[in-house]
Design a protein around this motif. Sequence first.
Motif: not given
Length: 705
Positions: A169-188
């Motif tokens: 899911y493209g995490v390159v640094g910390y902390p990283t917050l990824k949002w996964f809404p109901k209709d879009m599960k690719h992680g924003m």
Amino acid sequence: MPLVFQNMGWSSLVVLFLLVWRVLSDDWEAEVLSKRSFREHTTCQSCLDARPDFGWNPDKRLCGGWDNRKCTDDERDYAKDHPYILELKSKQQVKDMRFNLQELTDDNFEDIVLDTTKHVWVEFYVPWCRYCKELEPVWREVAGVFKDETEVVIAKMDGEMYTKTAQKYGVVGYPTLKWFPKDMKHGMDWASFRPNPESAQLSKKNLVDFVNGRVGTQRDLDGHLMPQVGRIKALDSIVALLEDDREVDFVALAKAIEQQAGPVYKGKLEEHFLKIYLQIVKGLQEHDFVVRYRDTIESQLLDDGPDAAQRKEMQTELNILKAFQGLRRMSVKELRAFSRANSIDTADAVEKEDFRRAIQRAIPTGADRLAKVADVIAAERAALAKAEAEAQAKARRKADQKRAEEERQKRRAMEKEAEKASPVVKLTDLNFNNTVSSAERTKHLFVHFYRTRTLLDVWEKVATELQGQADVTFARLDVEVAHKTAAQVGIPYTRSGPTLIWYAHDVADKELYVSGYHYDGPQTKKALVAFARNQGVDPVEDLPPEQVPDSDVRALGRSNWNDVVMDPTATVLVLFHVPQVGLVSQVEIECEKAATSLTAGGRSNVVVGKVDVTVQTSLAWRYKVKSTPTFIGFPQSRKQGERYGEQHKAAAMRKYLLDGGYRASDLEDLDAGPSYDKTDFILGDDETEEEDDLEDMEALAHEEL
């Protein structure tokens, strides 16, 4: 000196001082040993096996903690399974469970995060990250705020332990917050939603506001529902201060509200809230119903029995109960807020009783309240109809935008497929310089620079017709996108029409190789095909140049260039000029004099010629003619051409030719010749010029003798 110390002898004071010093020195020694011990323990195992006072500490991490890359995998496994670490993890899990913070692993990630019935927000962290530790309590509190929201999940995942998922899911640094809404599960990325740096701060308020805004939940920072949840403004105006109204018939009021408002809110979210309003209106027949009902709900909320949905329902009922609250239960602050909400003028109110009297005069009671129901619900019906029409219009606009976007994407896909099959190469800022200046380019390059699509179809047809036939590659570049290349080539921003540039591959000069020259002919398919088939030369240039009758100056062009100029036995001086219609320039007269004198002297191996640059554009480009008039000499031994730098007089030209042309500057060293004002060379009635001409002719005749 204090009385206690005065009664003590000197020996006692010394003993007391030694005891205090000993205690302080022990603490200091312990601190020093602790720090030294942290520095000495460079592996997980030795650090954990040390004394508890001086052993591994996740807060200090002087050994590097989990970031100590010297630790072997065995030592890391030993540390992770150590009782001390397991105890810390157990305490952490208890806290997370209390706040409903989900701990993700590779095993449960898909079940929790990819659940299409839930909005999921994930923090990717590592245990040794200082910023992750600062965010940890805030993130746990955010999870607690939304623990009663069944559609929202707040979770965290160890990015060091589960590296594959983090990388996916493209995490390159910390902390990283990824949002996964109901209709879009690719992680924003959460940062991509933040319009300014202030809103991007990892504060509890910003995080809670983000979830409320994206999901539609209405939670405050304490996890309670916001006061407006469940409230219906129209019904609030009907039941305002109903707890104090003892003149109204509660049963009749409930019946009127149900008859009037029921059809309005049927099938909407407000229908459920209406039932709660009606329940409370009917219950007001009992004494102190509001107080007893509120106390019952608050006591149930303190128990662990109700689930998340039941707790949300109870909090909604508490919000609605406040609409019925009587004046005697309101503070001055609440009275002011009530006045503003109901547009009651309390400007003259000072004391609490002043507010109460002003509000009592404005709020109807008894039969007046009952009569108000029809008017209020009618206004509400009109407002809802207007809002519904606006929502439908917005939905239509959204559908139109979606349909237009789908059409754009479809068109882009078709364009990409067409580009793959197209003979026209697409250039950008990234590949333009490499394509044009590549030493491995074996074909001519004909580039179409465009802002509009007016010539694209013709360009495609020309490239298709010449595909596999001509020694040329067709390309295009959108200058609206490739701003850097447009500035480099020199295409002005105000130019809307297409610009066509030919980059020849058979020129030795590097500057000409990468600069190219502009095609200024007709932009029709027939003209462009003829130009490309003729190796980047207008077919008009191949026609024999028009020779002036009785003139000793040779008219030159591509048709006779090699025979005259490239003759190894001849020294040639060529004038590149722009003919003046109906006029003869002074420079042309001087050339004619020089040519006549040389012909009269029997000099057949020296030639004076001229080129019309308005016709022979490719010749002018190849010899870097950037202004007119420009003289270029071609001696017998240097046929690459050299810039003539002498006076534009017949005597100087004749001398240059007779001397073999060795007074000029090589074209490799001089990019442009001298620039002259064309009006200076138009033949006129100036007597001085005529005298100079006579002197020059006399000098030439003397040299001949």
